[in-house]
Write a protein that holds these residues in place. Structure first.
Motif, PDB file in Angstrom:
ATOM      1  N   ASN A  19       0.806  -1.220   0.000  1.00 41.55           N
ATOM      2  CA  ASN A  19       0.000   0.000   0.000  1.00 41.55           C
ATOM      3  C   ASN A  19       0.843   1.278   0.000  1.00 41.55           C
ATOM      4  OD1 ASN A  19      -2.500   1.216  -0.187  1.00 41.55           O
ATOM      5  ND2 ASN A  19      -2.660   1.514   2.024  1.00 41.55           N
ATOM      6  N   GLN A  20       1.874   1.293  -0.848  1.00 40.27           N
ATOM      7  CA  GLN A  20       2.751   2.453  -0.987  1.00 40.27           C
ATOM      8  C   GLN A  20       2.832   2.882  -2.453  1.00 40.27           C
ATOM      9  OE1 GLN A  20       4.340   4.094   1.574  1.00 40.27           O
ATOM     10  NE2 GLN A  20       3.163   2.772   2.933  1.00 40.27           N
ATOM     11  N   PRO A  21       1.691   3.133  -3.106  1.00 43.24           N
ATOM     12  CA  PRO A  21       1.745   3.456  -4.537  1.00 43.24           C
ATOM     13  C   PRO A  21       2.507   4.748  -4.847  1.00 43.24           C
ATOM     14  CG  PRO A  21      -0.445   3.875  -3.671  1.00 43.24           C
ATOM     15  CD  PRO A  21       0.330   3.171  -2.580  1.00 43.24           C
ATOM     16  N   GLU A  22       2.468   5.712  -3.950  1.00 46.96           N
ATOM     17  CA  GLU A  22       3.195   6.957  -4.222  1.00 46.96           C
ATOM     18  C   GLU A  22       4.701   6.707  -4.225  1.00 46.96           C
ATOM     19  OE1 GLU A  22       3.901  10.481  -5.634  1.00 46.96           O
ATOM     20  OE2 GLU A  22       1.913   9.598  -5.470  1.00 46.96           O
ATOM     21  N   GLN A  23       5.177   5.847  -3.326  1.00 43.43           N
ATOM     22  CA  GLN A  23       6.596   5.499  -3.313  1.00 43.43           C
ATOM     23  C   GLN A  23       6.966   4.756  -4.598  1.00 43.43           C
ATOM     24  OE1 GLN A  23       8.881   6.559  -1.103  1.00 43.43           O
ATOM     25  NE2 GLN A  23       7.175   7.720  -0.261  1.00 43.43           N
ATOM     26  N   ALA A  24       6.056   3.925  -5.081  1.00 42.25           N
ATOM     27  CA  ALA A  24       6.293   3.209  -6.345  1.00 42.25           C
ATOM     28  C   ALA A  24       6.407   4.203  -7.498  1.00 42.25           C
ATOM     29  CB  ALA A  24       5.177   2.203  -6.602  1.00 42.25           C
ATOM     30  N   ARG A  25       5.534   5.190  -7.524  1.00 40.38           N
ATOM     31  CA  ARG A  25       5.597   6.221  -8.574  1.00 40.38           C
ATOM     32  C   ARG A  25       6.926   6.976  -8.513  1.00 40.38           C
ATOM     33  NH1 ARG A  25       0.298   6.804  -6.805  1.00 40.38           N
ATOM     34  NH2 ARG A  25      -1.202   6.103  -8.358  1.00 40.38           N
ATOM     35  N   LEU A  26       7.345   7.315  -7.303  1.00 36.53           N
ATOM     36  CA  LEU A  26       8.626   8.019  -7.151  1.00 36.53           C
ATOM     37  C   LEU A  26       9.786   7.171  -7.655  1.00 36.53           C
ATOM     38  CD1 LEU A  26       8.094   9.609  -3.626  1.00 36.53           C
ATOM     39  CD2 LEU A  26       8.173  10.809  -5.832  1.00 36.53           C
ATOM     40  N   LEU A  27       9.732   5.881  -7.400  1.00 31.06           N
ATOM     41  CA  LEU A  27      10.788   4.992  -7.882  1.00 31.06           C
ATOM     42  C   LEU A  27      10.801   4.941  -9.406  1.00 31.06           C
ATOM     43  CD1 LEU A  27      13.073   3.013  -7.450  1.00 31.06           C
ATOM     44  CD2 LEU A  27      11.365   1.222  -7.042  1.00 31.06           C
ATOM     45  N   ILE A  28       9.633   4.856 -10.017  1.00 34.18           N
ATOM     46  CA  ILE A  28       9.551   4.873 -11.484  1.00 34.18           C
ATOM     47  C   ILE A  28      10.171   6.158 -12.021  1.00 34.18           C
ATOM     48  CG2 ILE A  28       7.988   5.022 -13.462  1.00 34.18           C
ATOM     49  CD1 ILE A  28       6.078   3.189 -11.803  1.00 34.18           C
ATOM     50  N   ASN A  29       9.796   7.279 -11.436  1.00 33.12           N
ATOM     51  CA  ASN A  29      10.342   8.565 -11.889  1.00 33.12           C
ATOM     52  C   ASN A  29      11.853   8.614 -11.719  1.00 33.12           C
ATOM     53  OD1 ASN A  29       7.822   9.518 -12.622  1.00 33.12           O
ATOM     54  ND2 ASN A  29       7.469  10.496 -10.655  1.00 33.12           N
ATOM     55  N   ARG A  30      12.352   8.070 -10.624  1.00 34.33           N
ATOM     56  CA  ARG A  30      13.799   8.075 -10.376  1.00 34.33           C
ATOM     57  C   ARG A  30      14.537   7.225 -11.410  1.00 34.33           C
ATOM     58  NH1 ARG A  30      18.101  10.650  -9.417  1.00 34.33           N
ATOM     59  NH2 ARG A  30      19.663   9.532  -8.252  1.00 34.33           N
ATOM     60  N   VAL A  31      14.010   6.042 -11.685  1.00 38.46           N
ATOM     61  CA  VAL A  31      14.641   5.175 -12.681  1.00 38.46           C
ATOM     62  C   VAL A  31      14.661   5.863 -14.038  1.00 38.46           C
ATOM     63  CG1 VAL A  31      14.382   3.021 -13.964  1.00 38.46           C
ATOM     64  CG2 VAL A  31      14.141   3.020 -11.486  1.00 38.46           C
ATOM     65  N   MET A  32      13.571   6.484 -14.414  1.00 37.40           N
ATOM     66  CA  MET A  32      13.519   7.146 -15.715  1.00 37.40           C
ATOM     67  C   MET A  32      14.425   8.379 -15.754  1.00 37.40           C
ATOM     68  SD  MET A  32      11.965   4.903 -17.278  1.00 37.40           S
ATOM     69  CE  MET A  32      12.327   5.745 -18.800  1.00 37.40           C
ATOM     70  N   THR A  33      14.640   9.016 -14.615  1.00 42.14           N
ATOM     71  CA  THR A  33      15.583  10.135 -14.553  1.00 42.14           C
ATOM     72  C   THR A  33      17.012   9.636 -14.753  1.00 42.14           C
ATOM     73  OG1 THR A  33      14.143  11.401 -13.095  1.00 42.14           O
ATOM     74  CG2 THR A  33      16.481  11.976 -13.071  1.00 42.14           C
ATOM     75  N   LEU A  34      17.323   8.475 -14.171  1.00 42.52           N
ATOM     76  CA  LEU A  34      18.658   7.905 -14.311  1.00 42.52           C
ATOM     77  C   LEU A  34      18.925   7.367 -15.713  1.00 42.52           C
ATOM     78  CD1 LEU A  34      18.926   5.936 -10.956  1.00 42.52           C
ATOM     79  CD2 LEU A  34      20.216   7.990 -11.606  1.00 42.52           C
ATOM     80  N   GLU A  35      17.870   6.947 -16.388  1.00 39.75           N
ATOM     81  CA  GLU A  35      18.008   6.297 -17.699  1.00 39.75           C
ATOM     82  C   GLU A  35      17.092   6.942 -18.751  1.00 39.75           C
ATOM     83  OE1 GLU A  35      19.999   3.890 -18.767  1.00 39.75           O
ATOM     84  OE2 GLU A  35      20.972   3.554 -16.845  1.00 39.75           O
ATOM     85  N   PRO A  36      17.278   8.216 -19.056  1.00 42.64           N
ATOM     86  CA  PRO A  36      16.375   8.874 -20.003  1.00 42.64           C
ATOM     87  C   PRO A  36      16.405   8.265 -21.406  1.00 42.64           C
ATOM     88  CG  PRO A  36      18.268  10.277 -19.541  1.00 42.64           C
ATOM     89  CD  PRO A  36      18.342   9.106 -18.602  1.00 42.64           C
ATOM     90  N   LYS A  37      17.496   7.606 -21.773  1.00 38.72           N
ATOM     91  CA  LYS A  37      17.571   6.984 -23.099  1.00 38.72           C
ATOM     92  C   LYS A  37      16.604   5.808 -23.228  1.00 38.72           C
ATOM     93  CE  LYS A  37      22.345   8.280 -23.874  1.00 38.72           C
ATOM     94  NZ  LYS A  37      23.709   7.788 -24.082  1.00 38.72           N
ATOM     95  N   GLN A  38      16.096   5.323 -22.110  1.00 41.84           N
ATOM     96  CA  GLN A  38      15.187   4.177 -22.125  1.00 41.84           C
ATOM     97  C   GLN A  38      13.712   4.582 -22.185  1.00 41.84           C
ATOM     98  OE1 GLN A  38      16.290   1.244 -22.597  1.00 41.84           O
ATOM     99  NE2 GLN A  38      18.436   1.710 -22.270  1.00 41.84           N
ATOM    100  N   ARG A  39      13.440   5.861 -22.329  1.00 35.61           N
ATOM    101  CA  ARG A  39      12.057   6.354 -22.326  1.00 35.61           C
ATOM    102  C   ARG A  39      11.210   5.690 -23.409  1.00 35.61           C
ATOM    103  NH1 ARG A  39       8.166   8.144 -19.201  1.00 35.61           N
ATOM    104  NH2 ARG A  39       9.703   9.386 -18.123  1.00 35.61           N
ATOM    105  N   ALA A  40      11.737   5.540 -24.607  1.00 39.02           N
ATOM    106  CA  ALA A  40      10.955   4.937 -25.700  1.00 39.02           C
ATOM    107  C   ALA A  40      10.591   3.490 -25.367  1.00 39.02           C
ATOM    108  CB  ALA A  40      11.722   5.006 -27.013  1.00 39.02           C
ATOM    109  N   ALA A  41      11.528   2.742 -24.791  1.00 34.33           N
ATOM    110  CA  ALA A  41      11.248   1.347 -24.420  1.00 34.33           C
ATOM    111  C   ALA A  41      10.223   1.299 -23.286  1.00 34.33           C
ATOM    112  CB  ALA A  41      12.533   0.642 -24.020  1.00 34.33           C
ATOM    113  N   PHE A  42      10.345   2.186 -22.312  1.00 32.38           N
ATOM    114  CA  PHE A  42       9.374   2.279 -21.214  1.00 32.38           C
ATOM    115  C   PHE A  42       7.981   2.573 -21.772  1.00 32.38           C
ATOM    116  CE2 PHE A  42       7.061   5.004 -18.230  1.00 32.38           C
ATOM    117  CZ  PHE A  42       7.060   4.226 -17.086  1.00 32.38           C
ATOM    118  N   ASP A  43       7.908   3.552 -22.667  1.00 30.69           N
ATOM    119  CA  ASP A  43       6.627   3.911 -23.283  1.00 30.69           C
ATOM    120  C   ASP A  43       6.045   2.762 -24.100  1.00 30.69           C
ATOM    121  OD1 ASP A  43       6.766   6.411 -22.108  1.00 30.69           O
ATOM    122  OD2 ASP A  43       7.538   7.399 -23.907  1.00 30.69           O
ATOM    123  N   GLU A  44       6.906   1.990 -24.760  1.00 31.59           N
ATOM    124  CA  GLU A  44       6.442   0.820 -25.515  1.00 31.59           C
ATOM    125  C   GLU A  44       5.802  -0.201 -24.578  1.00 31.59           C
ATOM    126  OE1 GLU A  44       5.509  -1.926 -28.425  1.00 31.59           O
ATOM    127  OE2 GLU A  44       5.898   0.209 -28.550  1.00 31.59           O
ATOM    128  N   GLY A  45       6.399  -0.432 -23.435  1.00 33.08           N
ATOM    129  CA  GLY A  45       5.810  -1.337 -22.451  1.00 33.08           C
ATOM    130  C   GLY A  45       4.455  -0.852 -21.973  1.00 33.08           C
TER     131      GLY A  45
END
Length: 75
Positions: A19-45
């Motif tokens: 029951n920590q969905p906001e923490q999950a969202r923050l983790l997603i944002n952090r990963v995408m900040t660290l790996e911006p080149k992977q945005r297209a693959a993330f969006d494809e998923g």
């Protein structure tokens, strides 16, 4: 030590189950900040999930992170 996609999906699912969905969202944002080149693959998923593809893409990939985030309603 580990790339950002190594266990991010596992941690996100753990956070949602606990029951920590906001923490999950923050983790997603952090990963995408660290790996911006992977945005297209993330969006494809995310597109795969939104199109109703029920089986998860190959584990520990940006596509899986996107698919999981959409399936769990996090992004």
């Amino acid at each position: 030590m580990l790339g950002p996609f190594a266990y991010a999906t596992d941690l996100i699912e753990f956070l949602v189950v606990h029951n920590q969905p906001e923490q999950a969202r923050l983790l997603i944002n952090r990963v995408m900040t660290l790996e911006p080149k992977q945005r297209a693959a993330f969006d494809e998923g995310r597109r795969l999930a939104q199109d109703g593809v029920r089986s998860r893409p190959r584990w520990h990939t940006p596509e899986t992170l996107g698919w999981t985030s959409a399936t769990l309603g996090l992004a």
